[in-house]
Scaffold this active site. Structure first.
Site, short mmCIF file in Angstrom:
data_model
loop_
_atom_site.label_atom_id
_atom_site.label_comp_id
_atom_site.label_asym_id
_atom_site.label_seq_id
_atom_site.Cartn_x
_atom_site.Cartn_y
_atom_site.Cartn_z
CG HIS A 128 184.58 13.47 57.98
ND1 HIS A 128 183.79 14.54 57.54
CD2 HIS A 128 184.63 12.71 56.94
CE1 HIS A 128 183.41 14.53 56.48
NE2 HIS A 128 184.14 13.36 55.88
CG HIS B 92 180.86 23.48 56.72
ND1 HIS B 92 181.61 22.12 56.16
CD2 HIS B 92 181.39 24.59 56.41
CE1 HIS B 92 182.38 22.82 55.52
NE2 HIS B 92 182.42 24.05 55.44
CD GLU C 197 182.47 21.46 60.78
OE1 GLU C 197 182.91 20.31 61.36
OE2 GLU C 197 181.78 21.06 59.92
#
Length: 248
Positions: free
Chosen positions: A193, A45, A72
């Site tokens: 997640h 990310h 991400e």
């Protein structure tokens, strides 16, 4: 049997590096080691505040990785330009707040359909598959289809935080129904997640989910068992759960 794939998120290797401003540990080396241990893809990310992953990590990994990259990022013009340059196989669009410790919820696709339609189209033209990180919500799933994203990643954070068995069962059913809806619309479904070694099995058992993106739990376990063992154990749990789902 539909296979289940593991995407290792290497953000927290970079978090440890940035805590002291050193050049180690190297998240790219971690990615390469994880690939050797059975990770099917590498997720990272690149946040707007660059709190862990840095631009150089993305470009180096693009050159060295053996599997595929899932980048991400927030749906901003800056991030679009980076993605167009490094050409990851996958981009997962996520919401971002500077004050959050980690991504706190799904992207609100329904409220920004025009922007995301154009955004997804530009990435698709660059041969990058787009995924949208969303909650298990019917309206958001329909919106994801409308903007042209071929993949959704269902936010499993709510499930991961629950401790009451009845509430967990209810949330799992919500995720299953969301998965069924997405598949009926022709979307590929990933999830992630908050997943760890004690809660991943129930998600991996949902036959239509293709990939789980997991980071913190694996990197934490790697402190004690080493990264290759941490990756291979997570992959084993996922594959076993998927096989059991088919055996009934």
């Amino acid at each position: 049997m539909n296979p289940i794939f593991l995407g290792l998120n290497i953000d927290h290797v970079a978090t440890l590096r940035q805590a002291r401003g050193t050049r180690y540990p190297d998240p790219v080396k971690a990615a390469l080691d994880a690939e050797m241990a059975g990770a099917d893809s590498i997720t990272l990310h690149l946040r707007e505040d660059r709190r862990h992953i840095q631009d150089a990590d993305v470009y180096r990994l693009s050159e060295l990785r053996q599997t595929k990259i899932n980048l991400e990022m927030a749906a901003t013009q800056e991030m679009l330009e980076i993605a167009l340059k490094c050409q990851p196989e996958d981009v997962c669009l996520v919401p971002e707040k500077r004050e959050e410790l980690t991504t706190e919820g799904g992207l609100d696709v329904a409220s920004q359909k025009a922007w995301l339609t154009d955004y997804c189209a530009q990435l698709a033209e660059n041969k990058t598959r787009v995924s949208l990180f969303i909650d298990a919500d019917d309206a958001q799933i329909h919106a994801a289809k409308e903007v042209g994203a071929p993949v959704i990643e269902i936010h499993t954070g709510t499930y991961a935080e629950l401790t009451d068995p009845a509430a967990i069962k209810t949330e799992l059913e919500r995720i299953r129904k969301a998965t069924d809806l997405a598949v009926s619309l022709g979307l590929t479904v990933n999830a992630g997640h908050g997943l760890h070694y004690h809660n991943v099995q129930a998600i991996a058992a949902i036959k239509e989910i293709e990939e789980l993106n997991i980071g913190h739990a694996i990197i934490a376990q790697a402190i004690f068992s080493g990264l290759p063992d941490a990756v291979s154990e997570m992959k084993r749990l996922m594959v076993d759960a998927r096989q059991q789902a088919y055996l009934g």
